[in-house]
Design a protein around this motif. Structure first.
Motif, PDB file in Angstrom:
ATOM      1  N   ASN A 185      99.341 -12.403 168.731  1.00  0.00           N
ATOM      2  CA  ASN A 185     100.840 -12.157 169.083  1.00  0.00           C
ATOM      3  C   ASN A 185     101.550 -13.403 169.426  1.00  0.00           C
ATOM      4  OD1 ASN A 185     103.334 -11.053 169.192  1.00  0.00           O
ATOM      5  ND2 ASN A 185     102.822  -9.606 170.696  1.00  0.00           N
ATOM      6  N   PRO A 186     101.619 -14.549 168.547  1.00  0.00           N
ATOM      7  CA  PRO A 186     102.087 -15.725 169.254  1.00  0.00           C
ATOM      8  C   PRO A 186     103.639 -15.932 169.285  1.00  0.00           C
ATOM      9  CG  PRO A 186     101.734 -15.771 166.656  1.00  0.00           C
ATOM     10  CD  PRO A 186     101.266 -14.644 167.294  1.00  0.00           C
ATOM     11  N   THR A 244      96.681  -7.020 162.000  1.00  0.00           N
ATOM     12  CA  THR A 244      97.315  -7.012 163.637  1.00  0.00           C
ATOM     13  C   THR A 244      98.710  -6.282 163.400  1.00  0.00           C
ATOM     14  OG1 THR A 244      96.221  -9.145 164.145  1.00  0.00           O
ATOM     15  CG2 THR A 244      98.111  -8.403 165.436  1.00  0.00           C
ATOM     16  N   ILE A 245      98.836  -5.158 164.368  1.00  0.00           N
ATOM     17  CA  ILE A 245      99.956  -4.445 164.287  1.00  0.00           C
ATOM     18  C   ILE A 245     100.763  -4.645 165.799  1.00  0.00           C
ATOM     19  CG2 ILE A 245     101.031  -2.210 163.797  1.00  0.00           C
ATOM     20  CD1 ILE A 245      97.544  -2.650 162.838  1.00  0.00           C
ATOM     21  N   LEU A 246     101.771  -4.836 165.850  1.00  0.00           N
ATOM     22  CA  LEU A 246     102.759  -5.269 167.250  1.00  0.00           C
ATOM     23  C   LEU A 246     103.622  -4.308 167.419  1.00  0.00           C
ATOM     24  CD1 LEU A 246     102.647  -9.123 166.591  1.00  0.00           C
ATOM     25  CD2 LEU A 246     100.759  -7.857 167.491  1.00  0.00           C
ATOM     26  N   GLU A 247     103.887  -4.246 168.706  1.00  0.00           N
ATOM     27  CA  GLU A 247     105.333  -3.269 169.200  1.00  0.00           C
ATOM     28  C   GLU A 247     104.871  -1.870 169.312  1.00  0.00           C
ATOM     29  OE1 GLU A 247     108.015  -4.738 170.459  1.00  0.00           O
ATOM     30  OE2 GLU A 247     107.538  -6.779 170.141  1.00  0.00           O
ATOM     31  N   SER A 248     104.895  -1.180 170.371  1.00  0.00           N
ATOM     32  CA  SER A 248     104.115   0.123 170.574  1.00  0.00           C
ATOM     33  C   SER A 248     105.040   1.021 169.636  1.00  0.00           C
ATOM     34  CB  SER A 248     104.525   0.335 171.967  1.00  0.00           C
ATOM     35  OG  SER A 248     105.992   0.620 172.508  1.00  0.00           O
ATOM     36  N   LEU A 249     106.300   1.014 169.525  1.00  0.00           N
ATOM     37  CA  LEU A 249     106.853   2.051 168.354  1.00  0.00           C
ATOM     38  C   LEU A 249     106.354   2.011 167.161  1.00  0.00           C
ATOM     39  CD1 LEU A 249     110.580   2.202 169.664  1.00  0.00           C
ATOM     40  CD2 LEU A 249     108.501   3.787 170.426  1.00  0.00           C
ATOM     41  N   VAL A 250     106.199   0.505 166.674  1.00  0.00           N
ATOM     42  CA  VAL A 250     105.724   0.375 165.235  1.00  0.00           C
ATOM     43  C   VAL A 250     104.191   0.812 165.448  1.00  0.00           C
ATOM     44  CG1 VAL A 250     105.068  -1.465 163.709  1.00  0.00           C
ATOM     45  CG2 VAL A 250     107.169  -1.570 165.063  1.00  0.00           C
ATOM     46  N   ILE A 251     103.540   0.569 166.500  1.00  0.00           N
ATOM     47  CA  ILE A 251     102.109   0.893 166.429  1.00  0.00           C
ATOM     48  C   ILE A 251     101.890   2.188 166.249  1.00  0.00           C
ATOM     49  CG2 ILE A 251     100.042   0.960 167.729  1.00  0.00           C
ATOM     50  CD1 ILE A 251     100.941  -1.914 168.768  1.00  0.00           C
ATOM     51  N   LYS A 274     102.601 -10.704 174.097  1.00  0.00           N
ATOM     52  CA  LYS A 274     102.520  -9.558 174.945  1.00  0.00           C
ATOM     53  C   LYS A 274     101.777  -8.284 174.148  1.00  0.00           C
ATOM     54  CE  LYS A 274     107.682  -9.706 176.196  1.00  0.00           C
ATOM     55  NZ  LYS A 274     108.917  -9.055 176.286  1.00  0.00           N
ATOM     56  N   VAL A 275     101.368  -7.435 175.041  1.00  0.00           N
ATOM     57  CA  VAL A 275     100.807  -6.239 174.850  1.00  0.00           C
ATOM     58  C   VAL A 275     101.700  -4.847 174.586  1.00  0.00           C
ATOM     59  CG1 VAL A 275      98.567  -6.869 176.038  1.00  0.00           C
ATOM     60  CG2 VAL A 275     100.354  -5.465 177.031  1.00  0.00           C
ATOM     61  N   PRO A 276     101.448  -3.936 173.783  1.00  0.00           N
ATOM     62  CA  PRO A 276     100.120  -3.919 173.160  1.00  0.00           C
ATOM     63  C   PRO A 276     100.025  -4.498 171.907  1.00  0.00           C
ATOM     64  CG  PRO A 276     101.542  -1.881 172.694  1.00  0.00           C
ATOM     65  CD  PRO A 276     102.355  -2.936 173.668  1.00  0.00           C
ATOM     66  N   VAL A 277      98.639  -4.728 171.583  1.00  0.00           N
ATOM     67  CA  VAL A 277      98.286  -5.309 170.192  1.00  0.00           C
ATOM     68  C   VAL A 277      97.074  -4.152 169.401  1.00  0.00           C
ATOM     69  CG1 VAL A 277      97.306  -7.269 168.795  1.00  0.00           C
ATOM     70  CG2 VAL A 277      98.877  -7.852 170.652  1.00  0.00           C
ATOM     71  N   LEU A 278      97.240  -3.790 168.479  1.00  0.00           N
ATOM     72  CA  LEU A 278      96.382  -3.121 167.902  1.00  0.00           C
ATOM     73  C   LEU A 278      95.876  -3.967 166.602  1.00  0.00           C
ATOM     74  CD1 LEU A 278      95.003  -0.151 167.797  1.00  0.00           C
ATOM     75  CD2 LEU A 278      96.630   0.194 165.850  1.00  0.00           C
ATOM     76  N   VAL A 279      94.559  -3.921 166.657  1.00  0.00           N
ATOM     77  CA  VAL A 279      93.868  -4.488 165.331  1.00  0.00           C
ATOM     78  C   VAL A 279      92.987  -3.526 164.708  1.00  0.00           C
ATOM     79  CG1 VAL A 279      92.139  -6.343 164.796  1.00  0.00           C
ATOM     80  CG2 VAL A 279      93.530  -6.740 166.669  1.00  0.00           C
TER      81      VAL A 279
END
Length: 224
Positions: free
Chosen positions: A50-51, A65-72, A55-60
């Motif tokens: 997540n360059p 790689t999926i970023l941003e909690s609502l998107v995840i 920030k967290v969260p990061v889901l792999v």
């Protein structure tokens, strides 16, 4: 889920944004590896994945790689469709998205970011603004065990991780009571219901340690 699937979550124990992802994965019964990050010393893995926001969260998931909690959360629900998280009805789903943005944008800004910078008088004004916003959630809970109805759903994960198990602890740290039993009976009943749900209970940060952390985060906001 296939045995060779890779599911990894990078998070911070006190972050409502990563805690809600843990709740969702547990709700779905998805096995995952958890990597605890440090606020002051972020790992090279987090910075590489997540360059932009760092920030967290990061889901792999299987190298993606999926970023941003609502998107995840939406990714998790679409990838593993059993035990659906958001409402299936389009109108109800649109309402949950609206309230999710209200929580993650307005309520957190009024109830934490602005409050951390305010003096005692300003905090009282902001507390009343927070109450007005949370009252919309209070009304949404009338006649329901959870926002999702009879079971925990999308908005329960969003609101639960952010308000009772995060913001309220920040308010406690500064001696401010924002949500009272008298004015918010539906909310208080909902919190008690949440605390009985194993997947939620397992992801609630330890209270005393969390109150200290929220005080620390408020100091960071003030000095920024």
């Amino acid at each position: 889920m296939a045995e060779n699937e890779e599911v990894k979550l990078l998070g911070i124990w006190a972050s409502p944004f990563s805690r809600r992802i843990e709740m969702a994965l547990k709700l779905k019964g998805i096995k995952y590896d958890y990597v605890e990050e440090k606020l002051e010393n972020k790992s090279s893995l987090l910075l590489a994945l997540n360059p932009v926001h760092k920030k967290v969260p990061v889901l792999v998931h299987n190298g993606k790689t999926i970023l941003e909690s609502l998107v995840i959360l939406e990714y998790i629900d679409e990838t593993w469709p059993h035990n659906p998280i958001p409402p299936q009805d389009p109108y109800e789903r649109s309402k949950t998205r609206f309230f999710a943005k209200l929580i993650d944008e307005q309520i957190i800004n009024v109830g934490f970011v602005s409050m951390a910078k305010a003096d005692e008088k300003g905090r009282e004004v902001l507390a009343e603004q927070a109450r007005e916003l949370i009252m919309y959630l209070e009304k949404e809970l009338v006649g329901k065990d959870y926002f999702g109805g009879k079971s925990v759903g999308f908005l329960d994960l969003i609101a639960g991780s952010m308000i009772p198990f995060c913001l309220e602890r920040g308010w406690e740290g500064i001696g401010l009571e924002v949500i009272t039993d008298e004015k918010f009976p539906e909310y208080k009943r909902w919190v008690k219901n949440l605390e009985k749900v194993e997947i939620v209970r397992d992801c609630i940060p330890p209270k005393e340690k969390h109150v200290e952390h929220m005080n620390y985060m408020a100091e960071r906001v003030r000095s920024s």
